[in-house]
Design an enzyme around this catalytic site. Structure first.
Site, short mmCIF file in Angstrom:
data_model
loop_
_atom_site.label_atom_id
_atom_site.label_comp_id
_atom_site.label_asym_id
_atom_site.label_seq_id
_atom_site.Cartn_x
_atom_site.Cartn_y
_atom_site.Cartn_z
N ASP A 47 1.68 -4.33 -11.51
CA ASP A 47 1.92 -3.03 -10.89
C ASP A 47 3.00 -3.20 -9.92
O ASP A 47 2.94 -4.30 -9.42
CB ASP A 47 0.67 -2.41 -10.69
CG ASP A 47 -0.25 -3.25 -9.79
OD1 ASP A 47 -1.12 -4.15 -10.16
OD2 ASP A 47 0.03 -3.41 -8.56
N ASP A 90 1.84 -2.03 -6.81
CA ASP A 90 1.15 -1.77 -5.81
C ASP A 90 0.94 -0.10 -5.47
O ASP A 90 0.82 0.68 -6.64
CB ASP A 90 1.50 -2.61 -4.55
CG ASP A 90 0.08 -2.60 -3.61
OD1 ASP A 90 -0.73 -2.50 -4.03
OD2 ASP A 90 0.27 -2.35 -2.33
#
Ligand SMILES: [Zn+2]
Length: 280
Positions: A202, A204
């Site tokens: 991802d 973040d």
């Protein structure tokens, strides 16, 4: 029993690539490891596997018995460790799904993890300028995965705030995770080669056009890329030299400050200092 260790992170709870498998449950002076250790044959090596968060993912990053895991692997004969982890990305170029071999580490944990095998009357300071074994990194990089990134280790278990995420970005940090500290340092103190394969799951929470990290997002990206991670691991293990000699294996040679006459034999054995002679 084994010459290579694999520590599996989020999403990698077993290594079904192993054959002739047996399960061991060693106890250590530092308590029990995260769970039973699976030992089996893979690509001509005996490989010991432990799931860092335990089976069923029951241990917080702060609760992982890092010292017991490293000690137990070394006691099984392991001299080199591949550590797998899920990480967030702090930089545009590390897109979700990318496999990265970090080369640097910044500790943003809060000092509550047992982070050294030293203490109890013995003082040692190992070099950590290069926290990952450069030789073992090459085994992973030979598969074409991304080379080099600075891993920022936070305490968790919460993900970062946006302000924290942007702060780490402003420091030039690339990846964010919760487990490389103290694992890398303990491997160095145990005189083991240690390199990490990080799977970016991802962005973040800093990225304007991507959804902020959630457990679902981590698990989804992990599942989608687990086979690629397994392939990289298989290739790296195939290339690993079981009889290798590396500077990691002598990292304590100049690290101990304590008067050798004051170190009990039991402590020497526990620290792996049995054959150690002071250099000064
Ligand atoms: Zn090494």
């Amino acid at each position: 029993m084994a010459d290579i260790g694999v520590i599996g992170g989020s999403g990698l709870y077993d290594l079904d690539l192993l054959q002739e498998v047996e399960t061991v449950t060693p106890s250590t002076p530092y308590g029990d490891p995260s769970g039973p250790i699976t030992v089996g044959t893979m690509a001509g090596h005996r490989v010991a596997f432990v799931a860092r968060h335990g089976s069923g993912h029951r241990l917080l990053p702060s609760e992982v018995p890092y010292r017991a895991n490293i000690f137990a692997l070394r006691a099984l004969g392991v001299r080199q460790i591949f550590a797998i982890s899920a990480v967030g990305s702090l930089a545009e170029r590390y897109t979700p799904g990318t496999l990265v071999v970090p080369d640097q580490l910044v500790d943003r944990t809060k000092g509550i993890r047992a982070g050294t095998f030293f203490g109890d009357g013995v003082v040692g300071h190992v070099p950590m300028a290069d926290p990952y074994c450069s030789r073992l990194r090459k085994d992973l990089l030979s598969t074409g995965v991304t080379d080099g990134a600075t891993y920022c280790c936070i305490e968790g278990p919460q993900f970062s705030t946006r302000a924290e995420s942007n702060l780490y970005r402003s420091w030039g940090l690339d990846l964010i995770g919760m487990t490389a500290v103290p694992e890398a340092a303990l491997a160095r103190e145990a005189q083991l080669c240690y390199a990490s394969l990080a799977l970016v799951t991802d962005y973040d929470c800093w990225h304007d056009s991507a959804a902020s990290v959630t457990v679902d997002l981590v698990a989804q990206t992990m599942r989608a890329n687990l086979n690629a991670a397994r392939e990289v691991l298989t290739t790296a293990i195939t290339q690993a030299d079981p009889d290798v000699r590396c500077t990691c294996h002598t990292s304590l040679t100049s690290a101990v400050m304590t008067d050798p006459a004051l170190i009990p034999d039991e402590t020497r054995t526990r620290l792996g200092l049995s054959s150690w002679q002071p250099q000064h």
